[in-house]
Design a protein around this motif. Structure first.
Motif, short mmCIF file in Angstrom:
data_model
loop_
_atom_site.label_atom_id
_atom_site.label_comp_id
_atom_site.label_asym_id
_atom_site.label_seq_id
_atom_site.Cartn_x
_atom_site.Cartn_y
_atom_site.Cartn_z
N LEU A 1 0.83 -1.20 0.00
CA LEU A 1 0.00 0.00 0.00
C LEU A 1 0.86 1.26 0.00
N THR B 1 0.74 3.84 -3.11
CA THR B 1 0.03 5.08 -2.89
C THR B 1 0.91 6.21 -2.37
N CYS B 2 1.65 5.96 -1.33
CA CYS B 2 2.37 7.04 -0.64
C CYS B 2 3.55 7.57 -1.45
N CYS C 1 2.88 9.96 -4.36
CA CYS C 1 2.37 11.31 -4.08
C CYS C 1 3.45 12.28 -3.62
N ALA D 1 -4.23 9.47 4.18
CA ALA D 1 -5.23 8.59 3.55
C ALA D 1 -6.51 9.36 3.27
N THR E 1 -7.64 7.68 -0.39
CA THR E 1 -7.12 6.36 -0.76
C THR E 1 -8.18 5.27 -0.73
N TRP F 1 -8.72 3.51 1.86
CA TRP F 1 -8.22 2.45 2.75
C TRP F 1 -9.18 2.22 3.90
N GLU G 1 -4.87 1.12 6.83
CA GLU G 1 -4.09 2.22 7.42
C GLU G 1 -3.14 1.67 8.47
#
Length: 91
Positions: A24, A28-29, A32, A63, A68, A70, A75
């Motif tokens: 994840l 995602t992180c 960004c 999040a 996101t 999530w 998380e």
């Protein structure tokens, strides 16, 4: 014997959560953030994350801000991954 099976089950669950958190995070992180993500990003001198509750709060804020989608356990998986890999705060 029963205790051994419980321990094995817990360890395999923790390993799965850590893998899920890493996936994840990487999906995602990292995408960004503008800065390159290496160990120095998380461990720099002026970092704002100085405790496990602050780490959890930051993951939750990100999040929400980036929508996101999530679930709370996802998380938490990211928090667990980041804590294990970089911060190593005590629970």
């Amino acid at each position: 014997m029963k205790n051994l099976l419980i321990i094995i089950a817990l360890l395999s669950t923790a390993t799965f959560a850590n893998k899920e958190g890493e996936a994840l995070h990487n999906k995602t992180c990292v995408a960004c953030h503008v800065v390159q993500h290496d160990d120095n990003f998380y461990m720099r001198q002026n970092r704002k994350i100085i405790s496990l509750p602050k780490l959890s709060g930051q993951v939750s804020r990100c999040a929400q801000a980036f929508n996101t989608g999530w679930f709370p356990d996802e998380e938490q998986a990211v928090v667990d991954y980041l804590n294990k890999k970089y911060y190593q705060f005590k629970h």
